[in-house]
Every structure is written in C-alpha cells, then in structure tokens.
Design a protein around this motif. Sequence first.
Motif, PDB file in Angstrom:
ATOM      1  N   GLU A 403       0.717  -1.134  -0.014  1.00 37.91           N
ATOM      2  CA  GLU A 403       0.008   0.197  -0.080  1.00 37.91           C
ATOM      3  C   GLU A 403       0.933   1.095  -0.047  1.00 37.91           C
ATOM      4  OE1 GLU A 403      -2.642  -0.677   3.518  1.00 37.91           O
ATOM      5  OE2 GLU A 403      -3.138  -2.473   2.565  1.00 37.91           O
ATOM      6  N   GLU A 404       2.065   1.201   0.733  1.00 35.20           N
ATOM      7  CA  GLU A 404       2.971   2.317   0.812  1.00 35.20           C
ATOM      8  C   GLU A 404       3.677   2.648  -0.414  1.00 35.20           C
ATOM      9  OE1 GLU A 404       4.902   1.666   4.537  1.00 35.20           O
ATOM     10  OE2 GLU A 404       2.934   2.149   5.858  1.00 35.20           O
ATOM     11  N   GLY A 405       3.981   1.443  -1.022  1.00 38.73           N
ATOM     12  CA  GLY A 405       4.924   1.347  -2.112  1.00 38.73           C
ATOM     13  C   GLY A 405       6.176   1.385  -1.694  1.00 38.73           C
ATOM     14  N   THR A 406       6.556   0.724  -0.641  1.00 38.05           N
ATOM     15  CA  THR A 406       8.037   0.758  -0.124  1.00 38.05           C
ATOM     16  C   THR A 406       8.733  -0.759   0.008  1.00 38.05           C
ATOM     17  OG1 THR A 406       7.284   0.527   2.273  1.00 38.05           O
ATOM     18  CG2 THR A 406       7.690   2.642   1.351  1.00 38.05           C
ATOM     19  N   ALA A 407       9.889  -0.713  -0.464  1.00 40.70           N
ATOM     20  CA  ALA A 407      10.638  -2.086  -0.688  1.00 40.70           C
ATOM     21  C   ALA A 407      11.136  -2.709   0.687  1.00 40.70           C
ATOM     22  CB  ALA A 407      11.524  -2.070  -1.556  1.00 40.70           C
ATOM     23  N   LYS A 408      10.387  -2.496   1.995  1.00 43.27           N
ATOM     24  CA  LYS A 408      10.565  -2.857   3.374  1.00 43.27           C
ATOM     25  C   LYS A 408      11.279  -4.255   3.143  1.00 43.27           C
ATOM     26  CE  LYS A 408       9.330   0.115   6.025  1.00 43.27           C
ATOM     27  NZ  LYS A 408       7.904   0.703   6.243  1.00 43.27           N
ATOM     28  N   VAL A 409      12.340  -4.313   4.003  1.00 46.76           N
ATOM     29  CA  VAL A 409      13.151  -5.868   4.152  1.00 46.76           C
ATOM     30  C   VAL A 409      12.433  -6.336   5.290  1.00 46.76           C
ATOM     31  CG1 VAL A 409      15.213  -6.920   4.587  1.00 46.76           C
ATOM     32  CG2 VAL A 409      14.945  -4.894   3.134  1.00 46.76           C
ATOM     33  N   ILE A 410      11.816  -7.463   5.437  1.00 48.71           N
ATOM     34  CA  ILE A 410      11.214  -8.146   6.458  1.00 48.71           C
ATOM     35  C   ILE A 410      11.894  -9.409   6.838  1.00 48.71           C
ATOM     36  CG2 ILE A 410       9.018  -9.098   7.209  1.00 48.71           C
ATOM     37  CD1 ILE A 410       7.524  -7.229   5.425  1.00 48.71           C
ATOM     38  N   LEU A 411      12.228  -9.640   8.095  1.00 46.18           N
ATOM     39  CA  LEU A 411      12.787 -10.810   8.223  1.00 46.18           C
ATOM     40  C   LEU A 411      11.901 -11.598   9.233  1.00 46.18           C
ATOM     41  CD1 LEU A 411      15.179 -13.044   8.704  1.00 46.18           C
ATOM     42  CD2 LEU A 411      16.132 -11.416  10.349  1.00 46.18           C
ATOM     43  N   PHE A 412      11.642 -12.843   9.027  1.00 42.18           N
ATOM     44  CA  PHE A 412      10.859 -13.700  10.150  1.00 42.18           C
ATOM     45  C   PHE A 412      11.444 -14.825  10.338  1.00 42.18           C
ATOM     46  CE2 PHE A 412       8.345 -16.543   7.693  1.00 42.18           C
ATOM     47  CZ  PHE A 412       8.281 -16.177   6.443  1.00 42.18           C
ATOM     48  N   ASN A 413      11.140 -15.616  11.567  1.00 43.40           N
ATOM     49  CA  ASN A 413      11.672 -16.746  12.142  1.00 43.40           C
ATOM     50  C   ASN A 413      10.607 -17.761  11.757  1.00 43.40           C
ATOM     51  OD1 ASN A 413      13.727 -18.448  13.270  1.00 43.40           O
ATOM     52  ND2 ASN A 413      12.725 -18.347  15.184  1.00 43.40           N
ATOM     53  N   LEU A 414      11.216 -18.733  10.799  1.00 43.96           N
ATOM     54  CA  LEU A 414      10.122 -19.979  10.783  1.00 43.96           C
ATOM     55  C   LEU A 414      10.663 -21.047  11.820  1.00 43.96           C
ATOM     56  CD1 LEU A 414       8.301 -21.517   8.668  1.00 43.96           C
ATOM     57  CD2 LEU A 414       9.844 -22.668   7.954  1.00 43.96           C
ATOM     58  N   SER A 415      10.166 -20.870  13.106  1.00 38.55           N
ATOM     59  CA  SER A 415      10.433 -21.626  14.175  1.00 38.55           C
ATOM     60  C   SER A 415      10.367 -23.139  13.943  1.00 38.55           C
ATOM     61  CB  SER A 415       9.720 -21.161  15.325  1.00 38.55           C
ATOM     62  OG  SER A 415       8.100 -21.284  15.028  1.00 38.55           O
ATOM     63  N   GLY A 416       9.505 -23.707  13.138  1.00 44.94           N
ATOM     64  CA  GLY A 416       9.158 -25.087  12.861  1.00 44.94           C
ATOM     65  C   GLY A 416       8.503 -25.588  11.823  1.00 44.94           C
ATOM     66  N   HIS A 417       8.641 -26.866  11.414  1.00 46.49           N
ATOM     67  CA  HIS A 417       7.546 -27.220  10.303  1.00 46.49           C
ATOM     68  C   HIS A 417       6.546 -27.843  11.065  1.00 46.49           C
ATOM     69  CE1 HIS A 417       8.727 -31.372  10.816  1.00 46.49           C
ATOM     70  NE2 HIS A 417       9.802 -31.235  10.950  1.00 46.49           N
ATOM     71  N   GLY A 418       5.529 -28.103  10.126  1.00 46.75           N
ATOM     72  CA  GLY A 418       4.404 -28.622  10.634  1.00 46.75           C
ATOM     73  C   GLY A 418       3.833 -30.037  10.120  1.00 46.75           C
ATOM     74  N   LEU A 419       4.882 -30.950   9.840  1.00 46.42           N
ATOM     75  CA  LEU A 419       4.642 -32.260   9.528  1.00 46.42           C
ATOM     76  C   LEU A 419       4.192 -33.209  10.436  1.00 46.42           C
ATOM     77  CD1 LEU A 419       7.540 -32.751   6.904  1.00 46.42           C
ATOM     78  CD2 LEU A 419       5.158 -32.082   6.566  1.00 46.42           C
ATOM     79  N   VAL A 420       4.226 -32.804  11.699  1.00 47.63           N
ATOM     80  CA  VAL A 420       3.825 -33.781  12.958  1.00 47.63           C
ATOM     81  C   VAL A 420       2.522 -33.049  13.448  1.00 47.63           C
ATOM     82  CG1 VAL A 420       4.311 -35.016  14.946  1.00 47.63           C
ATOM     83  CG2 VAL A 420       6.001 -34.189  13.537  1.00 47.63           C
ATOM     84  N   ASP A 421       1.986 -31.848  12.645  1.00 48.84           N
ATOM     85  CA  ASP A 421       0.584 -31.234  13.103  1.00 48.84           C
ATOM     86  C   ASP A 421      -0.385 -31.493  12.195  1.00 48.84           C
ATOM     87  OD1 ASP A 421       1.640 -29.656  15.664  1.00 48.84           O
ATOM     88  OD2 ASP A 421       3.218 -29.154  14.075  1.00 48.84           O
ATOM     89  N   MET A 422      -0.285 -32.476  11.019  1.00 45.48           N
ATOM     90  CA  MET A 422      -1.122 -32.340   9.982  1.00 45.48           C
ATOM     91  C   MET A 422      -2.556 -32.659  10.584  1.00 45.48           C
ATOM     92  SD  MET A 422       0.708 -31.368   7.613  1.00 45.48           S
ATOM     93  CE  MET A 422      -0.448 -31.328   6.539  1.00 45.48           C
ATOM     94  N   SER A 423      -2.973 -33.172  11.723  1.00 43.93           N
ATOM     95  CA  SER A 423      -4.071 -33.421  12.004  1.00 43.93           C
ATOM     96  C   SER A 423      -4.754 -32.020  12.202  1.00 43.93           C
ATOM     97  CB  SER A 423      -4.471 -34.038  13.291  1.00 43.93           C
ATOM     98  OG  SER A 423      -3.632 -33.428  14.365  1.00 43.93           O
ATOM     99  N   ALA A 424      -3.966 -30.822  12.449  1.00 45.74           N
ATOM    100  CA  ALA A 424      -4.695 -29.650  12.763  1.00 45.74           C
ATOM    101  C   ALA A 424      -5.042 -29.108  11.174  1.00 45.74           C
ATOM    102  CB  ALA A 424      -3.557 -28.769  13.468  1.00 45.74           C
ATOM    103  N   TYR A 425      -3.961 -29.166  10.527  1.00 43.13           N
ATOM    104  CA  TYR A 425      -4.294 -28.791   8.880  1.00 43.13           C
ATOM    105  C   TYR A 425      -5.437 -29.453   8.491  1.00 43.13           C
ATOM    106  CZ  TYR A 425       0.188 -25.992   8.427  1.00 43.13           C
ATOM    107  OH  TYR A 425       0.737 -24.854   8.683  1.00 43.13           O
ATOM    108  N   ASP A 426      -5.451 -30.821   8.497  1.00 43.80           N
ATOM    109  CA  ASP A 426      -6.690 -31.711   8.382  1.00 43.80           C
ATOM    110  C   ASP A 426      -8.222 -30.868   8.712  1.00 43.80           C
ATOM    111  OD1 ASP A 426      -5.979 -33.756   7.176  1.00 43.80           O
ATOM    112  OD2 ASP A 426      -6.482 -35.106   8.582  1.00 43.80           O
TER     113      ASP A 426
END
Length: 454
Positions: A403-426
């Motif tokens: 919306e602002e038209g700015t090339a902000k640099v955003i860093l986030f942490n992917l703290s973990g994968h969800g392969l043992v959480d597939m019942s939640a995705y289900d």
Amino acid sequence: MTKTKKYLLKESEIPSQWYNIVAEMPNKPLPLLHPGTKQALKPEDLYPIFAEEVARQELNQTDTWIDIPEEVLDKYRIYRPSPLVRAYGLEKALDTPAHLYFKNESVSPVGSHKLNSALAQAYYCKKEGLTNITTETGAGQWGTALSFAAKMFDLELAVYMVKVSYEQKPYRRSLMQTWGAQVVASPSMSTKAGRKILTDHPTYRGSLGTAISEAIELAMETPNCKYTLGSVLNHVSLHQTVIGLEAEKQMEMAGEYPDIVIGCFGGGSNFSGISYPFLRHNFKEGRKVRFIAAEPASCPKLTRGVFQYDFGDEAGYTPLLPMFTLGHNFSPAHIHAGGLRYHGAGTIVSQLLKDRLIEAVDIRQLDSFEAGVLFARTEGIVPAPESAHAIAAAIAEAQKAKEEGTAKVILFNLSGHGLVDMSAYDQYLAGDLNNYALTDEEIAGNISQLEKII
Ligand SMILES: *Cc1c(COP(=O)(O)O)cnc(C)c1O
C-alpha cells in the motif's frame, strides 16, 4: 543474473558465543522474587531446581557474551548453521515490493528451534553429574527436543505432556519415546499438583502451567534429577540467540538489513532468538528496526495482558516473575498452536515491551492457518501452526508495504515445520477450526485474582 534463494554459512561460522541482551538493556528487568520471602532471587535459590550453570546464566546481568561449550557446538553441527531463505514465492503471491526473508529453524532433527536450548541445558545437567531430568511439554516440541538432547548426553528424561496434546499429537509422543524418553499425560495422578487439579476438575485436559508444576515437583523429590524449561526464562532466550547471530551474517551476505523482524510468541524464546542480536544495533547504533511478536488472539498476554508479578506455573512453585500475563490460573482455549498456549511472557521481553522497544500483534487462528497454507503453497514448507502466526504477521506487513509502495525488508523466523501437526491442517481444510479471541471479561476475571506486588 541468477537470484540467490538461500544464504548458507559454513560450519565454522556457527557463533561461538551467545548474546546476553540483559547486559545491554536500557532498563533491566525487575528481579525475580522468591515466592515465600518476596526477596530478590539469588542463583543459589534456583540450584535445587535447575542446573547450576543455567541458574547463573538466568540471573547474569553483566556478561554481554557467553561462550558456547565445545560439546554443545559439536551437537549444533548436526543441523546448524540453518539456512536464511528469500521467500520469492511468497513475495510473488502477495505482489509486494517488500523483500521477505525467513530463517529456517525447521531443519533441526526435531523440527523446531527448541533444540538450540535443549542441547545446552542437557549438557549442563550432565556436566554437573545428574542422571535424570524432567520437563513439561505442550504441543510436544520442547519434549521432543529435550528427548533427543537427553539421548545425546546420556540422561534419563521424564516428560509431562499436556493431556490435550498427548491425545491430539500422538506422533510427538512417539518421537519422544523413539529417542528414549518416558512420557506422562498431564494432569497425572503421579504428583500432588496433578492429583489436586484432577480432584477439583476431573475432566481437565491440562495446560502448560499444570504440567510445569508436575515436572518441578518430580525434580524436587527425585535425587540427581533437575528440571528444564523450554521457553520464558532468560537462559532459554540466551541459547536461542544463535538464530539471530547467524541471521545477521546471512543478511549481510544478502546485502540487506531488516526493517522489520518478526517471531511468533509463546513464552518468547524464538522471538528473542531472532530479535535480540538485531535489537542490540538499535541500542548501540540508533537503528530503527521494528520488532514484532505475533501471539494468538486466544492467548493475548502481550497485547491485552497486564504487567505484574506472577507465577510461571499453575500451582505457584516457580519464582515470581515480572511479566505481561493473563494470570497463572488462565486456561487457554484449545487452539492447535499448542506452543503458544502460555499465560505469560519472559521478563526480558516484558520489559522491552513496557519500554516500547518492541511491538506485539495478535493473530486469529484462521488467519494463521490461511497464512500457513499460502506459505506451504509458495515456499514448499508446511509451517508449524505456531510459526504460521509469524508468517501471518509478516504477510500483513508485506501488504502494508505494498500500500505504501516501499521495498521494506522483512525477516521472520520459521520456528518449526508442521509435518507432525497435520491433524490440525486436516481440521482447518475441513473448515472445523474455531476463530476464538479472548473476551475482555475473561481477561479481567483472571487478572483480578493476581496478588499485587508492583
Ligand atoms: C514452542 C514453539 C514456539 C513457541 O515458543 P517460544 O518460546 O515463544 O519460541 C514457537 N514455534 C515452535 C515451532 C515451537 O515449537
């Protein structure tokens, strides 16, 4: 020109020290208080529960850098350094000018960042001559990490697992058992704390607060056994700073510096880990990086809790911690981001938030899963439901940048994968998940029960 997707460090570039932000904070956190005497805690007060080195780290306010023992580095090399990844796929889907980067902590053998502290804590326990350790686990991530770490350092481990997760996440239990740990559903009849809550509320399906009480009780009553905690406390955040210290070098390789750093928030360890090494440049060089902790709307201690002394656990065995809290009796709704279902926040993060050096946002469960699915479809990795909160917050910032038209640099942490959480995705994909946010009445009710110390 080919575009770089991943920034990889050499094994020799794993940091050799952790960063202790407390030594450099403008206002240090208020002291932890002994629950009986209400006096400021000394390391010796923590020795009966925690490994002594860990107790000293917890209260260390003077050493900015703390050496990572060679034995711990040796185990870090199993999965570190972790990659820093440019999320080109997600950027394209959002049609944003922002540059999105994520630090991928899901590459550890246990699937999350938690191993960074589990290995350190298990090592210190072993070095001190202990044979047994205990802990609690919510979604099972910490228990899983500690099971592997205990095996690495030849310790026996008993894990109290929140009952609702024990039932919802059987594969986390199997992982812990595969690595040799004993797993008990909490509340259990094996401790006074567990028996009390089961007598008062026979159908109670558990909370982190209760499981912590049970694990501490076992540690206090078993010789050669100590307790470990996977989040909230200062020493855990300290160990997690390897994440941000690596990311700093990797952002440099990318020729960029983040404008915004984001982590999801349970007790604060992964948020602290990605943030503190960058925050130090705000302190020292006047940088203006924004730091955003993303918590669930069903458990909003940072955005809607109070800053108060409170216990870390349900039964009141822990020291009193000065923190943003919803009250230690608060029993969070059963969202799938089990690792974020905790009533309080670490004391460092709480002080930083109070001083407005960091920010917090709350995320609804359905928004977190929508973000998680978009991330899976664009970047390939199915994120842990916890991590999906950070992704949702990053997406919101990327949309603002558009919306602002700015090339902000955003860093986030992917703290973990969800392969043992597939019942939640289900359940999400079937349209069966709730979108609950805590009401003001529920918050006021819990907070009014707290003893006023400040
Ligand atoms: C435990 C956990 C969290 C939340 O804990 P913090 O201490 O706030 O980091 C977040 N993500 C994952 C994958 C977890 O396992």
